[in-house]
Design an enzyme around this catalytic site. Sequence first.
Site, PDB file in Angstrom:
ATOM      1  N   LYS A 210      93.953 101.339  76.111  1.00 32.26           N
ATOM      2  CA  LYS A 210      95.383 101.429  75.842  1.00 32.26           C
ATOM      3  C   LYS A 210      95.682 100.895  74.436  1.00 32.26           C
ATOM      4  O   LYS A 210      96.356 101.531  73.640  1.00 32.26           O
ATOM      5  CB  LYS A 210      96.140 100.633  76.908  1.00 32.26           C
ATOM      6  N   GLU A 216      85.496  94.208  74.082  1.00 32.74           N
ATOM      7  CA  GLU A 216      84.380  94.816  74.804  1.00 32.74           C
ATOM      8  C   GLU A 216      84.297  96.313  74.510  1.00 32.74           C
ATOM      9  O   GLU A 216      83.228  96.853  74.202  1.00 32.74           O
ATOM     10  CB  GLU A 216      84.548  94.630  76.323  1.00 32.74           C
ATOM     11  N   GLY A 272      97.936  99.030  82.216  1.00 36.20           N
ATOM     12  CA  GLY A 272      96.521  99.400  82.296  1.00 36.20           C
ATOM     13  C   GLY A 272      96.059  99.624  83.728  1.00 36.20           C
ATOM     14  O   GLY A 272      95.386 100.606  84.046  1.00 36.20           O
ATOM     15  N   ARG A 273      96.437  98.725  84.624  1.00 34.61           N
ATOM     16  CA  ARG A 273      95.951  98.826  86.011  1.00 34.61           C
ATOM     17  C   ARG A 273      96.699  99.879  86.810  1.00 34.61           C
ATOM     18  O   ARG A 273      96.404 100.097  87.980  1.00 34.61           O
ATOM     19  CB  ARG A 273      96.017  97.450  86.681  1.00 34.61           C
ATOM     20  N   GLU A 358      95.735  91.001  89.045  1.00 32.73           N
ATOM     21  CA  GLU A 358      96.314  90.929  87.699  1.00 32.73           C
ATOM     22  C   GLU A 358      97.834  91.094  87.799  1.00 32.73           C
ATOM     23  O   GLU A 358      98.581  90.589  86.966  1.00 32.73           O
ATOM     24  CB  GLU A 358      95.707  91.998  86.777  1.00 32.73           C
ATOM     25  N   HIS A 389      77.384  93.172 108.489  1.00 26.80           N
ATOM     26  CA  HIS A 389      76.098  92.482 108.543  1.00 26.80           C
ATOM     27  C   HIS A 389      75.992  91.398 107.481  1.00 26.80           C
ATOM     28  O   HIS A 389      74.893  90.936 107.183  1.00 26.80           O
ATOM     29  CB  HIS A 389      74.965  93.502 108.425  1.00 26.80           C
ATOM     30  N   LYS A 509      90.443  85.179  75.737  1.00 24.39           N
ATOM     31  CA  LYS A 509      90.119  86.115  74.649  1.00 24.39           C
ATOM     32  C   LYS A 509      90.201  85.408  73.298  1.00 24.39           C
ATOM     33  O   LYS A 509      89.332  85.569  72.445  1.00 24.39           O
ATOM     34  CB  LYS A 509      91.134  87.274  74.632  1.00 24.39           C
TER      35      LYS A 509
HETATM   36  O1  F6P Z   1      92.377  91.868  79.581  1.00 24.65           O
HETATM   37  C1  F6P Z   1      93.154  92.514  80.509  1.00 24.65           C
HETATM   38  C2  F6P Z   1      93.541  93.888  80.059  1.00 24.65           C
HETATM   39  O2  F6P Z   1      94.553  93.813  79.125  1.00 24.65           O
HETATM   40  C3  F6P Z   1      93.952  94.735  81.244  1.00 24.65           C
HETATM   41  O3  F6P Z   1      95.256  94.553  81.616  1.00 24.65           O
HETATM   42  C4  F6P Z   1      93.619  96.098  80.741  1.00 24.65           C
HETATM   43  O4  F6P Z   1      93.534  97.018  81.795  1.00 24.65           O
HETATM   44  C5  F6P Z   1      92.305  95.842  80.060  1.00 24.65           C
HETATM   45  O5  F6P Z   1      92.451  94.582  79.476  1.00 24.65           O
HETATM   46  C6  F6P Z   1      91.886  96.853  79.054  1.00 24.65           C
HETATM   47  O6  F6P Z   1      92.823  97.001  78.024  1.00 24.65           O
HETATM   48  P1  F6P Z   1      92.776  98.236  77.054  1.00 24.65           P
HETATM   49  O7  F6P Z   1      92.964  99.483  77.839  1.00 24.65           O
HETATM   50  O8  F6P Z   1      93.884  98.009  76.075  1.00 24.65           O
HETATM   51  O9  F6P Z   1      91.435  98.234  76.370  1.00 24.65           O
END
Ligand code: F6P
Length: 545
Positions: A210, A216, A272-273, A358, A389, A509
């Site tokens: 987003k 990452e 995002g979620r 979240e 199990h 972060k």
């Molecule tokens: O760190 C949490 C977050 O902001 C989530 O809410 C989001 O889904 C995820 O990181 C990834 O964010 P982006 O789509 O901006 O890379």
Amino acid sequence: MTSRIPYLTERRAWKALENHYQEIRDIHLRDLFHDDPKRGENFTAETAGLYLDYSKNRITNETLRLLLQLADESGLRQKINAMFGGEKINTTEDRAVLHTALRAPKESSIIVDGENVAPGIHAVLDKMTDFSKRVRSGEWKGYTGKRIKNVVNIGIGGSDLGPVMAYEALKYYSDREMRFRFVSNVDGTDFVEATRDLDPAETLFIVSSKTFTTLETMTNAQSARDWLMSSLGDDIKAVARHFVAVSTNAPKVAEFGIDTANMFEFWDWVGGRYSMDSAIGLSTILAIDPDNFQALLDGFHQMDEHFRTAPLENNLPAIMGLLTVWYSNFFNAETVAVLPYEQYLKRFPAYLQQLTMESNGKHTALDGTQVTYQTGPIYWGEPGTNGQHSFYQLIHQGTRLIPCDFIAFSQSLNALGRHHDILLANVLAQAEALAFGKDADQVRAEGTPDELVPHRVFEGNRPSNILFAKQLTPEILGKIIALYEHSVFVQGVIWNIDSFDQWGVELGKVLAQKILPELETKTDVKLEHDSSTNNLINRYRRLRR
Ligand code: F6P
């Protein structure tokens, strides 16, 4: 609107629920079922092929009445209208919350900041449809002229969990000639293992973010670009054939080297979620084809309409959300187990963890004060029968109350001998055993030695829901996801929190950005963390390769 609503624990329904809880806390489900022979039919709700049996909950008609009154006193109906109407209910980020617009029909009018967003949503959907057809048919070729056989989604959180879950859930409907991989973790192993057997000339990367700034994702995207270019002759033109982006941030996408013509847009009013049905679903549409993707969206929309219009007493998300409040705040339940008896839903609990935790893991109310009650419970789970199990022992005989959501289907997508009957016998048996248990007299009557009787007693009175549908289809999946999205919303409204921000992820972060150069530097630096962090940084620097 918010200021006129009394503080949660001051609401009349809340106080009545506190008293009611004292009356009901020791009543056993055995007695509730005994007293109402039709309970298993009465405490059910159904919409568009999704059936909810909530009879095995520790509730009476009075509980429901009071929970619905609580919803009423909390302004749930008005807040539903505010969300669907595009009001900026995500107040800490000053944003509308309109994932529901993503699956609304083309002719809808959904106004955000004076503009109808529906045409833009459908323009992106058309672009996704066109692109997926070109890739799936082989018309879209890689840099060397080979067709694309591998799709790697690079993203994390909402830009990963939804796509992974949907791919796994709908694998039955996917193109088996193509391979789909998902890279999320900044641990290099994730990228290396996902790509080790792939031919770069046949591989398409979807960089899903987003913000297009997530550490990452950008690190993995960079490694993907290096991996591709080192194999395809270091020509930057290869990037245009092998990378597309899904983002709200066009300048950052261009900066990375991806042609913005190959960018699929979404908007800041999609959390995002809550984004797997936006362009973040590009890997999904590539896997299952545009018709199935549309069916998924239709399923979401049907549940949206149910949530928006059905009376709250028959409203599946309202019922499930209120039950979660009931257990979290009155029974002090700390978790909810989600137990799909459907192998294809194996990643569904992981997906739900971000959606629920979240969203509702908040200790600050909308007015900025600290809440004095519990908010979001911990969601977790595994598919059945595997969990039986491992951890079901604790649910049956442990000391904690763990409400369970079972998810089951009448028909398997892979009918195989007696497998499905066995699977279904198990889910029904588990819910029955949790609710009714087995008392000491029954255990003794089976000839159990006296000293073992206490060990073999099942107290029962463990609550569960069963969600039941005919078969796992894209449409049903959309309905189930939307059901949980709206259940989370209901909980957030009662708790008076912002279910759509996530400030709690920020501090880690920022600190990681501070620590990173301290790990990488070749010279000695003065560390100014706590003694534990300083010590661990030094240890890492000594031991790393
Ligand atoms: O760190 C949490 C977050 O902001 C989530 O809410 C989001 O889904 C995820 O990181 C990834 O964010 P982006 O789509 O901006 O890379």
